[in-house]
Every structure is written in C-alpha cells, then in structure tokens.
Write a protein that holds these residues in place. Sequence first.
Motif, PDB file in Angstrom:
ATOM      1  N   UNK A   1       0.851  -1.183   0.000  1.00 11.94           N
ATOM      2  CA  UNK A   1       0.000   0.000   0.000  1.00 11.94           C
ATOM      3  C   UNK A   1       0.886   1.232   0.000  1.00 11.94           C
ATOM      4  N   UNK A   2       0.694   2.056  -1.004  1.00 15.38           N
ATOM      5  CA  UNK A   2       1.462   3.290  -1.101  1.00 15.38           C
ATOM      6  C   UNK A   2       0.596   4.446  -0.636  1.00 15.38           C
ATOM      7  N   UNK A   3       1.248   5.524  -0.228  1.00 14.66           N
ATOM      8  CA  UNK A   3       0.515   6.741   0.122  1.00 14.66           C
ATOM      9  C   UNK A   3       0.761   7.743  -0.984  1.00 14.66           C
ATOM     10  N   UNK A   4      -0.295   8.059  -1.716  1.00  8.59           N
ATOM     11  CA  UNK A   4      -0.212   9.053  -2.791  1.00  8.59           C
ATOM     12  C   UNK A   4      -0.600  10.402  -2.197  1.00  8.59           C
ATOM     13  N   UNK A   5       0.000  11.468  -2.707  1.00 13.07           N
ATOM     14  CA  UNK A   5      -0.292  12.796  -2.167  1.00 13.07           C
ATOM     15  C   UNK A   5      -1.005  13.649  -3.207  1.00 13.07           C
ATOM     16  N   UNK A   6      -2.059  14.303  -2.760  1.00 10.83           N
ATOM     17  CA  UNK A   6      -2.786  15.267  -3.595  1.00 10.83           C
ATOM     18  C   UNK A   6      -2.660  16.619  -2.902  1.00 10.83           C
ATOM     19  N   UNK A   7      -2.156  17.608  -3.629  1.00 12.54           N
ATOM     20  CA  UNK A   7      -1.987  18.941  -3.045  1.00 12.54           C
ATOM     21  C   UNK A   7      -3.105  19.857  -3.533  1.00 12.54           C
ATOM     22  N   UNK A   8      -3.722  20.527  -2.588  1.00 17.64           N
ATOM     23  CA  UNK A   8      -4.810  21.447  -2.896  1.00 17.64           C
ATOM     24  C   UNK A   8      -4.479  22.834  -2.372  1.00 17.64           C
ATOM     25  N   UNK A   9      -5.197  23.829  -2.908  1.00 19.13           N
ATOM     26  CA  UNK A   9      -5.143  25.205  -2.398  1.00 19.13           C
ATOM     27  C   UNK A   9      -6.566  25.594  -2.029  1.00 19.13           C
ATOM     28  N   UNK A  10      -6.742  26.506  -1.087  1.00 23.55           N
ATOM     29  CA  UNK A  10      -8.101  26.863  -0.659  1.00 23.55           C
ATOM     30  C   UNK A  10      -8.972  27.435  -1.785  1.00 23.55           C
ATOM     31  N   UNK A  11      -8.386  28.177  -2.711  1.00 24.62           N
ATOM     32  CA  UNK A  11      -9.179  28.817  -3.762  1.00 24.62           C
ATOM     33  C   UNK A  11      -9.126  28.020  -5.070  1.00 24.62           C
ATOM     34  N   UNK A  12      -9.174  26.693  -4.989  1.00 22.80           N
ATOM     35  CA  UNK A  12      -9.083  25.840  -6.174  1.00 22.80           C
ATOM     36  C   UNK A  12     -10.325  26.013  -7.040  1.00 22.80           C
ATOM     37  N   UNK A  13     -10.149  25.983  -8.332  1.00 24.25           N
ATOM     38  CA  UNK A  13     -11.258  26.142  -9.276  1.00 24.25           C
ATOM     39  C   UNK A  13     -12.012  24.810  -9.405  1.00 24.25           C
ATOM     40  N   UNK A  14     -13.254  24.856  -9.878  1.00 23.66           N
ATOM     41  CA  UNK A  14     -14.110  23.662  -9.957  1.00 23.66           C
ATOM     42  C   UNK A  14     -13.495  22.575 -10.836  1.00 23.66           C
ATOM     43  N   UNK A  15     -13.009  22.945 -12.011  1.00 24.93           N
ATOM     44  CA  UNK A  15     -12.467  21.945 -12.927  1.00 24.93           C
ATOM     45  C   UNK A  15     -11.214  21.299 -12.349  1.00 24.93           C
ATOM     46  N   UNK A  16     -10.341  22.121 -11.755  1.00 23.27           N
ATOM     47  CA  UNK A  16      -9.118  21.594 -11.141  1.00 23.27           C
ATOM     48  C   UNK A  16      -9.478  20.614 -10.017  1.00 23.27           C
ATOM     49  N   UNK A  17     -10.508  20.992  -9.252  1.00 25.64           N
ATOM     50  CA  UNK A  17     -10.975  20.133  -8.164  1.00 25.64           C
ATOM     51  C   UNK A  17     -11.466  18.792  -8.719  1.00 25.64           C
TER      52      UNK A  17
ATOM     53  N   UNK B   1      -8.346  11.696  -9.964  1.00 22.04           N
ATOM     54  CA  UNK B   1      -7.059  11.072  -9.638  1.00 22.04           C
ATOM     55  C   UNK B   1      -7.165  10.344  -8.295  1.00 22.04           C
ATOM     56  N   UNK B   2      -7.817  10.981  -7.339  1.00 24.67           N
ATOM     57  CA  UNK B   2      -7.987  10.380  -6.018  1.00 24.67           C
ATOM     58  C   UNK B   2      -8.793   9.085  -6.100  1.00 24.67           C
ATOM     59  N   UNK B   3      -9.855   9.107  -6.910  1.00 21.35           N
ATOM     60  CA  UNK B   3     -10.691   7.915  -7.071  1.00 21.35           C
ATOM     61  C   UNK B   3      -9.873   6.778  -7.703  1.00 21.35           C
ATOM     62  N   UNK B   4      -9.028   7.101  -8.666  1.00 21.36           N
ATOM     63  CA  UNK B   4      -8.175   6.091  -9.296  1.00 21.36           C
ATOM     64  C   UNK B   4      -7.216   5.484  -8.276  1.00 21.36           C
TER      65      UNK B   4
ATOM     66  N   UNK C   1      -6.955   1.477  -6.955  1.00 24.09           N
ATOM     67  CA  UNK C   1      -5.713   0.690  -6.970  1.00 24.09           C
ATOM     68  C   UNK C   1      -5.333   0.203  -5.577  1.00 24.09           C
ATOM     69  N   UNK C   2      -6.092   0.633  -4.542  1.00 18.49           N
ATOM     70  CA  UNK C   2      -5.841   0.178  -3.177  1.00 18.49           C
ATOM     71  C   UNK C   2      -4.831   1.021  -2.418  1.00 18.49           C
ATOM     72  N   UNK C   3      -4.529   2.218  -2.912  1.00 17.85           N
ATOM     73  CA  UNK C   3      -3.558   3.077  -2.238  1.00 17.85           C
ATOM     74  C   UNK C   3      -4.256   4.059  -1.308  1.00 17.85           C
TER      75      UNK C   3
ATOM     76  N   UNK D   1      -3.122  18.663   6.807  1.00 17.75           N
ATOM     77  CA  UNK D   1      -2.900  17.334   6.248  1.00 17.75           C
ATOM     78  C   UNK D   1      -4.021  16.404   6.699  1.00 17.75           C
ATOM     79  N   UNK D   2      -4.533  15.608   5.746  1.00 19.78           N
ATOM     80  CA  UNK D   2      -5.576  14.621   6.049  1.00 19.78           C
ATOM     81  C   UNK D   2      -5.239  13.358   5.252  1.00 19.78           C
ATOM     82  N   UNK D   3      -5.414  12.181   5.872  1.00 19.57           N
ATOM     83  CA  UNK D   3      -5.116  10.927   5.196  1.00 19.57           C
ATOM     84  C   UNK D   3      -6.409  10.128   5.029  1.00 19.57           C
ATOM     85  N   UNK D   4      -6.656   9.665   3.810  1.00 13.68           N
ATOM     86  CA  UNK D   4      -7.836   8.845   3.493  1.00 13.68           C
ATOM     87  C   UNK D   4      -7.379   7.461   3.049  1.00 13.68           C
ATOM     88  N   UNK D   5      -8.158   6.450   3.420  1.00 10.09           N
ATOM     89  CA  UNK D   5      -7.836   5.070   3.042  1.00 10.09           C
ATOM     90  C   UNK D   5      -9.016   4.475   2.286  1.00 10.09           C
ATOM     91  N   UNK D   6      -8.755   3.586   1.338  1.00  6.33           N
ATOM     92  CA  UNK D   6      -9.870   2.978   0.590  1.00  6.33           C
ATOM     93  C   UNK D   6     -10.720   2.090   1.486  1.00  6.33           C
TER      94      UNK D   6
END
Length: 179
Positions: free
Chosen positions: A94-110, A116-119, A123-125, A173-178
């Motif tokens: 199990x790997x830990x993938x990182x997604x970086x966000x900013x508070x003012x993220x646009x809808x499409x970027x989100x 990517x997070x769903x993918x 994969x079980x990460x 920082x927040x960690x989510x698991x499948x």
Amino acid sequence: MRRPNRAPPAATKDGPRTNDEIRNAQVQLIDQTGLNHGTVETVAAIKMALEAGMDLVEISPNTNPPVCKIMDYGKFKYSAQKKAAEARKKQKIVEIKEIKLRPMIDDHDYDVKMRAMQRFFEEGDKVKITLRYRGREMAHQEIGTKLLDKVKADVAEFAKVEQDARFEGRQVVMVLAPR
C-alpha cells in the motif's frame, strides 16, 4: 596484555534441524506415511530415516520431546521456497499518494484531483491530502475547512478518513484510506 577473543560467531542455520544436528536423546517420531511411532531414541530414528533414504527433520523443536518427521528435506525446502515466492507475488504494497490542494481551487481543477484520487483508491492506495495556505489565505481558514469537508463528502462512498485534518504550520494534512 591479552587480546579479546574475536572468534567469528557460530553460523546459525535457517530452517529446522536435521539428522545429526538434533541433540535430544529422544524424539516423537512420525514416519514418511504420517504414522506416529511415539517416543523413540534419536539414534534409532536417524537409522530409520537413512534406511528409508530420507532425512529426519525436527518439525516442532519446542515440545518435550521434540517432534521429528521422516521426509525428503530437499523437497521440503524447495516447496517452502515456492510457497514464500508465491506469497510475495500476491502481496500488495500500500502506497501513500499525495494530492496537493489550495483553498481557492477552481471547480475543474478540483474535479481533476477527485478523479485522480478515485483512481488511487481503486488501486488500493491511501491518499494524503495536503491543503497549503499562502499569504493572506491564513486569515480565511474556514475556506480550507469547507473544501476538506467537501472532499470528505465526495469520497465517502469509496474511502474513509484514516487521519482527520490537522494543521502542520501553513498546511493542513488529512489521510484517506480505501474502503
């Protein structure tokens, strides 16, 4: 002055003891067919194994007397090696993938980040979400909190929160698991 004894340590053998390595006077003997012969002298057990053209292998060394079985030790080691290789092949790291966000993220970027997070979850990460504040954004932390709540709600069906959001300087920082 006497030099310290620098003898190399005795080589420890991995795996069970066989034949002459068995030091107990008596052993609980199981022959190659699986028949239990009860408590037998070790010398007699080794003799029986040699007559059968096999080895005497210590199966359970911690019992009194130790349990030994007559078997082909080479085949036994080979099958154990194959089992270990098969287990290594099947395991998933199990790997830990990182997604970086900013508070003012646009809808499409989100949306792109969410796909990517769903993918990653499929994969079980695990996914580590890092929300970074810059400059005056620190004055409006409620925007970032709302964004993280939205992320939690959007991934609730295929992921669970393993580590809730916590501040580390200018980032959350927040960690989510499948699931």
